[in-house]
Design a protein around this motif. Structure first.
Motif, PDB file in Angstrom:
ATOM      1  N   ARG B 278       0.835  -1.192   0.000  1.00 20.04           N
ATOM      2  CA  ARG B 278       0.000   0.000   0.000  1.00 20.04           C
ATOM      3  C   ARG B 278       0.877   1.251   0.000  1.00 20.04           C
ATOM      4  O   ARG B 278       2.019   1.221   0.467  1.00 20.04           O
ATOM      5  N   ILE B 279       0.324   2.332  -0.476  1.00 15.53           N
ATOM      6  CA  ILE B 279       0.988   3.630  -0.406  1.00 15.53           C
ATOM      7  C   ILE B 279       1.416   3.911   1.041  1.00 15.53           C
ATOM      8  O   ILE B 279       2.528   4.309   1.343  1.00 15.53           O
ATOM      9  N   HIS B 280       0.477   3.621   1.932  1.00 15.44           N
ATOM     10  CA  HIS B 280       0.615   3.892   3.355  1.00 15.44           C
ATOM     11  C   HIS B 280       1.797   3.128   3.980  1.00 15.44           C
ATOM     12  O   HIS B 280       2.426   3.607   4.912  1.00 15.44           O
ATOM     13  N   ASP B 281       2.099   1.927   3.453  1.00  8.82           N
ATOM     14  CA  ASP B 281       3.168   1.108   4.036  1.00  8.82           C
ATOM     15  C   ASP B 281       4.539   1.745   3.850  1.00  8.82           C
ATOM     16  O   ASP B 281       5.467   1.467   4.606  1.00  8.82           O
ATOM     17  N   ASN B 282       4.681   2.543   2.816  1.00  9.66           N
ATOM     18  CA  ASN B 282       5.995   3.113   2.520  1.00  9.66           C
ATOM     19  C   ASN B 282       5.949   4.634   2.435  1.00  9.66           C
ATOM     20  O   ASN B 282       6.789   5.255   1.801  1.00  9.66           O
ATOM     21  N   CYS B 283       4.948   5.216   3.075  1.00  5.44           N
ATOM     22  CA  CYS B 283       4.789   6.666   2.970  1.00  5.44           C
ATOM     23  C   CYS B 283       5.736   7.369   3.937  1.00  5.44           C
ATOM     24  O   CYS B 283       5.911   6.935   5.077  1.00  5.44           O
ATOM     25  N   GLU B 284       6.333   8.452   3.459  1.00  7.41           N
ATOM     26  CA  GLU B 284       7.273   9.168   4.327  1.00  7.41           C
ATOM     27  C   GLU B 284       6.572   9.909   5.465  1.00  7.41           C
ATOM     28  O   GLU B 284       7.202  10.362   6.395  1.00  7.41           O
ATOM     29  N   ARG B 285       5.259  10.061   5.371  1.00  6.32           N
ATOM     30  CA  ARG B 285       4.538  10.755   6.450  1.00  6.32           C
ATOM     31  C   ARG B 285       3.957   9.778   7.468  1.00  6.32           C
ATOM     32  O   ARG B 285       3.196  10.170   8.359  1.00  6.32           O
ATOM     33  N   ARG B 286       4.287   8.507   7.336  1.00  5.93           N
ATOM     34  CA  ARG B 286       3.680   7.474   8.161  1.00  5.93           C
ATOM     35  C   ARG B 286       3.896   7.716   9.656  1.00  5.93           C
ATOM     36  O   ARG B 286       3.017   7.454  10.475  1.00  5.93           O
ATOM     37  N   ALA B 287       5.067   8.221  10.021  1.00  5.73           N
ATOM     38  CA  ALA B 287       5.331   8.460  11.440  1.00  5.73           C
ATOM     39  C   ALA B 287       4.320   9.450  12.017  1.00  5.73           C
ATOM     40  O   ALA B 287       3.869   9.310  13.155  1.00  5.73           O
ATOM     41  N   HIS B 288       3.931  10.428  11.197  1.00  4.81           N
ATOM     42  CA  HIS B 288       2.936  11.399  11.674  1.00  4.81           C
ATOM     43  C   HIS B 288       1.570  10.750  11.818  1.00  4.81           C
ATOM     44  O   HIS B 288       0.777  11.114  12.680  1.00  4.81           O
ATOM     45  N   PHE B 289       1.291   9.781  10.954  1.00 12.12           N
ATOM     46  CA  PHE B 289       0.025   9.038  11.078  1.00 12.12           C
ATOM     47  C   PHE B 289      -0.010   8.317  12.420  1.00 12.12           C
ATOM     48  O   PHE B 289      -0.955   8.449  13.191  1.00 12.12           O
ATOM     49  N   ASP B 290       1.038   7.559  12.699  1.00 10.98           N
ATOM     50  CA  ASP B 290       1.063   6.797  13.942  1.00 10.98           C
ATOM     51  C   ASP B 290       1.045   7.709  15.161  1.00 10.98           C
ATOM     52  O   ASP B 290       0.510   7.361  16.207  1.00 10.98           O
ATOM     53  N   PHE B 307       2.716  17.018   7.974  1.00 16.12           N
ATOM     54  CA  PHE B 307       1.969  16.037   8.753  1.00 16.12           C
ATOM     55  C   PHE B 307       1.203  15.103   7.828  1.00 16.12           C
ATOM     56  O   PHE B 307       1.063  15.352   6.642  1.00 16.12           O
ATOM     57  N   CYS B 308       0.686  14.048   8.426  1.00 17.41           N
ATOM     58  CA  CYS B 308      -0.077  13.052   7.665  1.00 17.41           C
ATOM     59  C   CYS B 308      -1.359  13.675   7.091  1.00 17.41           C
ATOM     60  O   CYS B 308      -2.004  14.501   7.734  1.00 17.41           O
ATOM     61  N   LEU B 309      -1.738  13.240   5.910  1.00 20.83           N
ATOM     62  CA  LEU B 309      -2.872  13.845   5.209  1.00 20.83           C
ATOM     63  C   LEU B 309      -4.169  13.041   5.349  1.00 20.83           C
ATOM     64  O   LEU B 309      -5.141  13.277   4.630  1.00 20.83           O
ATOM     65  N   TYR B 310      -4.176  12.131   6.298  1.00 19.80           N
ATOM     66  CA  TYR B 310      -5.324  11.234   6.463  1.00 19.80           C
ATOM     67  C   TYR B 310      -6.641  11.985   6.620  1.00 19.80           C
ATOM     68  O   TYR B 310      -7.647  11.652   6.017  1.00 19.80           O
ATOM     69  N   LYS B 311      -6.620  13.028   7.435  1.00 21.05           N
ATOM     70  CA  LYS B 311      -7.868  13.766   7.678  1.00 21.05           C
ATOM     71  C   LYS B 311      -8.269  14.648   6.511  1.00 21.05           C
ATOM     72  O   LYS B 311      -9.397  15.122   6.450  1.00 21.05           O
ATOM     73  N   GLY B 313      -8.309  13.355   3.711  1.00 21.93           N
ATOM     74  CA  GLY B 313      -8.869  12.359   2.790  1.00 21.93           C
ATOM     75  C   GLY B 313      -7.847  11.481   2.112  1.00 21.93           C
ATOM     76  O   GLY B 313      -8.146  10.870   1.094  1.00 21.93           O
ATOM     77  N   CYS B 314      -6.628  11.392   2.652  1.00 20.50           N
ATOM     78  CA  CYS B 314      -5.634  10.532   2.016  1.00 20.50           C
ATOM     79  C   CYS B 314      -6.106   9.076   2.047  1.00 20.50           C
ATOM     80  O   CYS B 314      -6.514   8.567   3.085  1.00 20.50           O
ATOM     81  N   LYS B 315      -6.070   8.418   0.890  1.00 19.75           N
ATOM     82  CA  LYS B 315      -6.522   7.031   0.813  1.00 19.75           C
ATOM     83  C   LYS B 315      -5.344   6.062   0.707  1.00 19.75           C
ATOM     84  O   LYS B 315      -5.502   4.914   0.297  1.00 19.75           O
ATOM     85  N   GLY B 316      -4.158   6.532   1.095  1.00 15.34           N
ATOM     86  CA  GLY B 316      -2.982   5.664   1.102  1.00 15.34           C
ATOM     87  C   GLY B 316      -3.185   4.354   1.854  1.00 15.34           C
ATOM     88  O   GLY B 316      -2.694   3.314   1.417  1.00 15.34           O
ATOM     89  N   PRO B 317      -3.915   4.362   2.985  1.00 15.63           N
ATOM     90  CA  PRO B 317      -4.089   3.110   3.723  1.00 15.63           C
ATOM     91  C   PRO B 317      -4.901   2.063   2.977  1.00 15.63           C
ATOM     92  O   PRO B 317      -4.933   0.914   3.392  1.00 15.63           O
ATOM     93  N   MET B 318      -5.610   2.431   1.946  1.00 18.24           N
ATOM     94  CA  MET B 318      -6.384   1.394   1.227  1.00 18.24           C
ATOM     95  C   MET B 318      -6.012   1.320  -0.240  1.00 18.24           C
ATOM     96  O   MET B 318      -6.789   0.827  -1.039  1.00 18.24           O
TER      97      MET B 318
HETATM   98  S1  SF4 Z   1      -2.616   8.360   5.505  1.00 18.54           S
HETATM   99 FE1  SF4 Z   1      -1.629   9.050   3.612  1.00 18.54          FE
HETATM  100  S2  SF4 Z   1      -0.254  10.720   4.209  1.00 18.54           S
HETATM  101 FE2  SF4 Z   1      -0.802   9.592   6.049  1.00 18.54          FE
HETATM  102  S3  SF4 Z   1       0.821   8.096   6.302  1.00 18.54           S
HETATM  103 FE3  SF4 Z   1      -0.803   7.064   5.172  1.00 18.54          FE
HETATM  104  S4  SF4 Z   1      -0.316   7.340   3.020  1.00 18.54           S
HETATM  105 FE4  SF4 Z   1       0.932   8.815   4.181  1.00 18.54          FE
END
Ligand code: SF4
Ligand code: SF4
Lengths: 236, 412
Positions: B278-290, B307-311, B313-318
């Motif tokens: 997944r995008i999320h597995d190798n994303c450089e912003r992952r530390a901010h997600f956690d 910071f992480c873009l999850y909020k 609407g980042c769909k990297g986790p899926m």
């Molecule tokens: S939610 Fe998006 S921005 Fe945040 S760590 Fe996952 S892939 Fe990266």
């Protein structure tokens, strides 16, 4: 003249069952609270703390997964007890036999016509409650399978800290959810709506028990705390 | 009945997404021998185009060292041991032996653009330039009848050998007859089926050719579908994303040149070397997600601090894709790197299910009966409220009516 019948004490939940019940309550509440955060982080962390110290999402996910594991384990236990109760076997209440169907609708009718005519033996679990509890466990299985599908997506390498068999099992048992619910996002929708269904289930469950307690005056609500209810002795 | 059984069997035996990164020495030794033999055969063949890779590379300012660096990176991307690097380099040189026919259907030519990118091309794009492109409407000089003649000749000449690249979705719904190609008015569907018949394999590039993409977004007026819904009985490789990353196109062609086979695919026919993570597995912003550090709105302090873009609407986790590793434009950057979330462009139905700037819980759900859209949470809360109202009514009614009835067998 009023005919007075003495109350009797009927033990319905052993201490083990009560512990399981309350562990489940805590786990489900924890899973809902953390799950809502995972789906949409609804509180913010302090900017000033460095990222390594906070780990807020990670903690939420940890608690969520541990809550899920807890519920799964207690469910297995409950399933065992359903089949092996010494006094009466609750799973038999799930068979759509004539007696059970009548009892089921008798309870529903009582609820919807605001009646307290209890044309069945109220000392042990009625088939309506048995059905309602079984529904929760089906819901939990659903949450387990959709949840583990999301989880295994992070184990794409096919390896895990406990070996390759774990992701393999997860794939075999949950990959079908992708097809059924429409891809990675569909599974997430399904899991999230499953959470709302669980909340609705809980609300109705609590309401029915309170209502019964007030209406049928057998102290049903006490079962979850003291383990016993207090129906009046039936007429011979 | 048997149809149903087939469907159930298929449901539980579909290939999954897990990637085997190490298959053991014996496997690789055998693969090495087979690849060598295959490359030997290709070398003996006359090149289909006279372009020499190293001349082109030199003209663009890349030396042998750059090329070998690229080869080792590509070897790693294909998940092969580093001993394969010389073979990969050679396969790149021999890519002009494999004829490619490229057709465009309901598309925006974005993948052709990605492949061409003339402004400072990277080695991937140059390598793609030298494939023997026998037919490509947008790129070739001839047009009209001349072009059609060239296509017919290519099909005839390379029967069973060419790779068919398809860009764009296929309309199969009402009004499909409006999409035609050529003077004979051949529909897109017929065109694709005819060309696929004699292809060695069909490569669907971009989200439209793979899953229908943007043309298939609700309400999908043309009934657009992807190649795998139309072509049956041919090896199909899907390289989704909008646009497909040239590195992945090269990867697929290289794999084909090197082994004569298509790479290992997941359940959606995507090569696992590119779509295994997944995008999320190798994303450089992952530390901010956690850490729970999210961008709350565009341009806020979080955004300034990557910071992480999850909020947002980042769909990297899926989303399964390798942009977080390979990136775009010679590894210069990629969507999340520039500060906007992933929109899941390499997943089926991405336009409807992934491409919105809010988290999943706020996604708009389409009611099965159409029309009204509700967010997932609104829908859930709505059900909850309905239950609460129901309970409230029942409780109130109980309070009023309940007292009047009696327990059976008991007088009040
Ligand atoms: S939610 Fe998006 S921005 Fe945040 S760590 Fe996952 S892939 Fe990266
Ligand atoms: S980051 Fe996501 S939306 Fe962007 S190109 Fe990669 S897969 Fe597509």
């Amino acid at each position: 003249m009023k005919t007075k019948r003495p109350f009797q004490r009927v033990e319905r939940m052993t201490p083990t069952m009560r512990v399981i019940h309350w562990v489940n309550v805590v786990a489900v509440v924890a899973a809902v609270v953390t799950g809502l955060y995972i789906a949409h982080p609804y509180y913010q962390t302090f900017m000033a703390d460095p990222a390594v110290d906070k780990y807020v999402m990670a903690w939420n996910r940890l608690v969520h997964l541990f809550a899920a594991i807890t519920v799964d384990i207690t469910s297995i236990w409950v399933a065992y007890m359903y089949a092996s109760g010494d006094r009466h076997k609750p799973w038999m209440k799930l068979i759509p036999s004539k007696e059970n169907v009548v009892e089921f609708f008798e309870v529903v009718l009582n609820i919807f016509t605001f009646n307290r005519r209890k044309k069945f033996d109220t000392t042990h679990m009625d088939s309506f409650n048995a059905f309602w509890f079984a529904l929760l466990h089906l819901l939990l299985v659903f949450m387990l399978l959709t949840g583990l599908q999301m989880y295994v997506q992070g184990l794409a390498s096919g390896e895990s800290s406990i070996g390759a068999w774990w992701p393999w099992i997860l794939h075999v048992s949950t990959d079908w959810t992708l097809t059924v619910f429409g891809g990675n996002m569909g599974v997430r929708y399904a899991h999230h709506l499953g959470m709302w269904a669980t909340v609705i289930w809980t609300m109705f469950h609590i309401y029915v028990q309170i209502w019964r307690t007030i209406f049928w005056q057998e102290g049903d609500i006490a079962i979850a705390f003291g383990g016993s209810k207090f129906p009046k002795k039936r007429r011979e | 009945m048997s149809v149903k059984r087939e469907a159930v069997i298929k449901l539980f035996t579909a290939p999954n997404a897990s990637v085997q990164t190490n298959r053991g020495d014996a496997y690789y030794a055998d693969l090495y021998r087979r690849c060598e033999a295959r490359l030997g055969e290709l070398r003996a063949m006359a090149p289909k185009s006279r372009i020499n890779l190293h001349e082109v590379l030199q003209d663009d300012g890349f030396d042998r060292r750059d090329f070998m660096k690229w080869a080792s990176a590509t070897t790693a991307m294909l998940m092969l041991p580093s001993s394969f690097t010389p073979l990969v380099a050679e396969a790149a040189e021999l890519m002009n032996r494999v004829p490619v026919i490229w057709i465009e259907l309901q598309d925006c030519a974005g993948n052709s653009e990605a492949l061409l990118r003339s402004d400072g091309p990277k080695i991937d794009e140059i390598v793609l330039d030298i494939i023997s492109l026998e037919f490509h409407e947008t790129l070739m000089a001839p047009s009209g009848h001349q072009a059609e003649k060239q296509l017919e000749e290519a099909i005839e000449h390379f029967k069973g050998k060419y790779l068919l690249f398809v860009e764009g979705s296929i309309p199969v719904g009402e009004g499909r007859e409006w999409c035609t190609i050529g003077a004979s008015g051949e529909t897109f569907e017929d065109h694709l089926l005819r060309l696929a018949k004699d292809a060695a394999a069909v490569v669907a590039v971009g989200s439209c050719a793979t899953f229908g993409g943007v043309p298939a977004a609700a309400p999908n007026p043309t009934g657009a579908v992807g190649v795998m819904d139309v072509v049956k009985g041919k090896p199909i490789i899907n390289i989704p994303a909008c646009p497909a990353n040239p590195a992945n196109m090269v990867g697929v062609v290289l794999h084909f040149v090197l082994t004569g086979q298509i790479p290992e695919l997941d359940a959606l026919l995507r090569p696992k070397f590119a779509f295994g993570y997944r995008i999320h597995d190798n994303c450089e912003r992952r530390a901010h997600f956690d850490a729970g550090e999210f961008v709350e709105e565009w341009g806020d302090v979080g955004a300034q601090n990557n910071f992480c873009l999850y909020k947002m609407g980042c769909k990297g986790p899926m989303t399964f894709n390798n942009c977080s590793i390979v990136r775009y434009n010679e590894g210069v950057n990629w969507p999340i790197g520039v500060g906007r979330g992933c929109i899941g462009c390499s997943e089926p139905d991405f336009w409807d299910k992934y491409a919105y700037e809010r988290p999943m819980a706020d996604a708009k759900l389409k009611a099965p009966f159409g029309g009204v859209e509700k967010s997932v949470d609104e829908f859930g809360l709505g059900m909850l409220a309905a239950t609460a109202v129901g309970i409230g009514i029942h409780a109130a009614a109980s309070a009023v009516i309940g007292k009047k009835s009696t327990e059976c067998g008991e007088e009040s």
